[in-house]
Design a protein around this motif. Structure first.
Motif, short mmCIF file in Angstrom:
data_model
loop_
_atom_site.label_atom_id
_atom_site.label_comp_id
_atom_site.label_asym_id
_atom_site.label_seq_id
_atom_site.Cartn_x
_atom_site.Cartn_y
_atom_site.Cartn_z
N TRP A 278 0.85 -1.17 -0.05
CA TRP A 278 0.23 -0.50 0.73
C TRP A 278 0.56 1.72 0.03
CZ3 TRP A 278 -0.06 3.60 3.65
CH2 TRP A 278 -1.35 4.72 3.36
N ALA A 279 2.16 1.31 0.83
CA ALA A 279 2.90 2.16 1.16
C ALA A 279 2.91 2.66 -0.43
CB ALA A 279 3.41 2.31 2.14
N ASP A 280 4.00 1.46 -1.13
CA ASP A 280 4.58 1.73 -2.35
C ASP A 280 3.68 2.28 -3.62
OD1 ASP A 280 6.60 1.07 -4.76
OD2 ASP A 280 5.21 -0.06 -5.40
N ASP A 281 2.12 1.76 -3.26
CA ASP A 281 1.70 2.26 -4.06
C ASP A 281 1.30 3.46 -4.31
OD1 ASP A 281 0.94 -0.52 -5.64
OD2 ASP A 281 -0.55 -0.57 -3.50
N LEU A 282 1.22 4.18 -3.27
CA LEU A 282 1.05 5.59 -2.54
C LEU A 282 2.22 6.27 -3.37
CD1 LEU A 282 -1.87 4.37 -1.53
CD2 LEU A 282 -1.88 5.99 -0.26
N LEU A 283 2.90 6.26 -2.89
CA LEU A 283 4.17 7.18 -2.86
C LEU A 283 4.49 6.74 -4.31
CD1 LEU A 283 6.34 5.74 -0.36
CD2 LEU A 283 5.52 7.96 -0.36
N SER A 284 4.31 5.62 -5.44
CA SER A 284 4.14 5.98 -6.83
C SER A 284 3.86 6.24 -7.42
CB SER A 284 3.98 4.62 -6.93
OG SER A 284 5.89 3.39 -6.69
N GLY A 286 2.78 8.97 -6.55
CA GLY A 286 2.89 10.76 -6.00
C GLY A 286 2.21 11.17 -5.04
N ILE A 287 1.03 10.23 -4.32
CA ILE A 287 0.95 11.02 -2.90
C ILE A 287 2.15 11.54 -2.33
CG2 ILE A 287 -0.11 9.84 -1.49
CD1 ILE A 287 -2.31 10.18 -3.88
N SER A 288 2.28 12.74 -1.76
CA SER A 288 2.95 13.16 -0.93
C SER A 288 3.69 12.25 0.21
CB SER A 288 2.68 14.35 0.31
OG SER A 288 1.56 14.60 1.09
N GLY A 289 4.48 12.19 0.79
CA GLY A 289 4.38 11.85 2.24
C GLY A 289 4.28 11.71 3.78
N ALA A 316 12.43 5.42 -7.34
CA ALA A 316 13.82 7.40 -7.78
C ALA A 316 13.61 7.04 -9.70
CB ALA A 316 14.83 6.71 -7.09
N VAL A 317 13.66 6.06 -9.59
CA VAL A 317 14.51 5.95 -11.23
C VAL A 317 13.47 6.14 -11.86
CG1 VAL A 317 14.70 4.06 -12.59
CG2 VAL A 317 16.09 3.75 -10.86
N ASN A 318 12.29 5.20 -11.79
CA ASN A 318 11.17 5.98 -12.69
C ASN A 318 10.33 6.91 -12.44
OD1 ASN A 318 11.13 3.47 -12.77
ND2 ASN A 318 9.00 2.73 -11.67
N ALA A 319 10.98 7.94 -11.53
CA ALA A 319 10.83 9.58 -11.69
C ALA A 319 11.67 10.32 -12.34
CB ALA A 319 10.95 10.49 -9.67
N VAL A 320 13.00 9.58 -12.19
CA VAL A 320 13.99 10.50 -12.95
C VAL A 320 13.47 9.93 -14.38
CG1 VAL A 320 16.43 10.38 -13.71
CG2 VAL A 320 15.89 10.85 -11.23
N HIS A 321 13.45 8.85 -14.98
CA HIS A 321 12.73 8.54 -15.83
C HIS A 321 11.93 9.87 -16.91
CE1 HIS A 321 14.69 4.47 -16.39
NE2 HIS A 321 15.74 5.55 -16.66
#
Length: 327
Positions: A278-284, A286-289, A316-321
């Motif tokens: 769940w935490a990874d889903d929301l962070l991925s 773009g939900i803020s920490g 992090a890699v996906n965000a930069v790409h």
């Protein structure tokens, strides 16, 4: 009795579970004292709590570390003792009491007192989207044509697990905690009273709302949901043997069973795996920490880092790409 008439560091009464943990730690020390003779630093045979000095306390915790300390599993279940650091925290109250009531030197204040760190946690495994979808498919995939109690219940359970609740929070839910028209439910703090104003509002996915609605429909026919039954219960999740609400081992076995039926290794999943996912889903997404912490009820950013650690590099890699060409 002493703990029942005092408050904790937050100025609140100690919870019964906390008192029991402190008492059990004292019993463990008492049992150790009653084993083969121990002698303290001044050569006195240790026969009671007031004979325990710093060297004796160090010997006890060393023994505990060598015989009782075990690594914590991902879900905190399976006989986890909490480690010697937890035992040290639980025994601190006893020595504070002995210091106040019997003028006994508190070994915790001695620079020679040995302190133990908590055991290292194993790296959590975030569940894949395919895994969750396959498990949901095994339980009917939310089809209104599936109406048997067990399948409908398990589908709703899996759906609620994907909302980031811990196993204990899921099992502690009551029917009145649901606000399905508002697409939310309320999680009452496990260590607090159910009248607490600190309850967390958990936003639900539309499909979770549908799954819970269908589960409530089949739940009405359960013997423990019958208001005329003296054993009727307000707990949301009911077992199949009509004797009591669902408990942790039943939830644990259900997750393993559905994983195996979906063609996956059941050893790779526990109910707590869904919290990390769940935490990874929301962070991925773009939900803020800050918002993730608010929904989950975390006070420290350390919890956010811990639950998001597994897939942090990939995010992090996906965000930069996603930036594409920068020059």
């Amino acid at each position: 009795m002493h703990l029942e008439t005092t408050t904790n560091k937050h100025g609140r009464p100690f919870q019964r579970t906390t008192i029991n943990a402190y008492v059990n730690a004292g019993k463990a020390l008492s049992a150790w004292i009653g084993s083969p003779a121990h002698v303290n630093a001044v050569g006195v045979a240790v026969q009671s709590f007031t004979d325990v000095d710093t060297s004796t306390a160090n010997a006890f915790f060393r023994w505990w570390y060598q015989t009782k300390d075990v690594p914590k599993s991902q879900d905190g279940q399976g006989g986890y003792t909490g480690g010697v650091s937890t035992t040290q925290r639980n025994l601190r109250a006893l020595f504070v009491y002995l210091s106040e009531e019997y003028d006994h030197p508190n070994p915790y204040l001695d620079p020679k007192f040995h302190r133990y760190a908590a055991p290292q946690l194993g790296k959590p495994k975030t569940l894949s989207e395919e895994f969750i979808n396959d498990c949901l498919a095994i339980t009917g995939n939310g089809s209104p044509r599936v109406r048997d109690f067990l399948t409908v219940r398990d589908h709703a359970l899996l759906r609620v697990l994907t909302e980031g609740l811990r196993a204990e929070e899921v099992l502690n839910l009551r029917v009145q905690d649901l606000d399905l028209p508002g697409h939310t439910l309320i999680v009452v703090p496990l260590q607090g009273d159910r009248n607490s104003t600190d309850g967390r509002v958990i936003p639900l996915q539309p499909k979770t709302v549908k799954a819970l609605t269908r589960y409530l429909r089949v739940r009405q026919d359960h013997v423990l949901a019958n208001s005329e039954n003296p054993n009727a219960t307000p707990f949301l999740w009911l077992g199949t043997r009509s004797r009591r609400p669902l408990r942790y081992m039943a939830l644990y076995r259900m997750v393993k069973k559905r994983a195996a039926e979906a063609g996956y290794d059941p050893g790779a999943v526990t109910p707590h795996s869904f919290c990390h996912t769940w935490a990874d889903d929301l962070l991925s997404a773009g939900i803020s920490g800050e918002n993730v912490m608010a929904v989950r009820g975390w006070k420290s950013p350390a919890m956010l880092r811990r639950y998001g650690a597994d897939m942090a590099s990939q995010r992090a890699v996906n965000a930069v790409h996603a930036l594409g060409d920068r020059y």
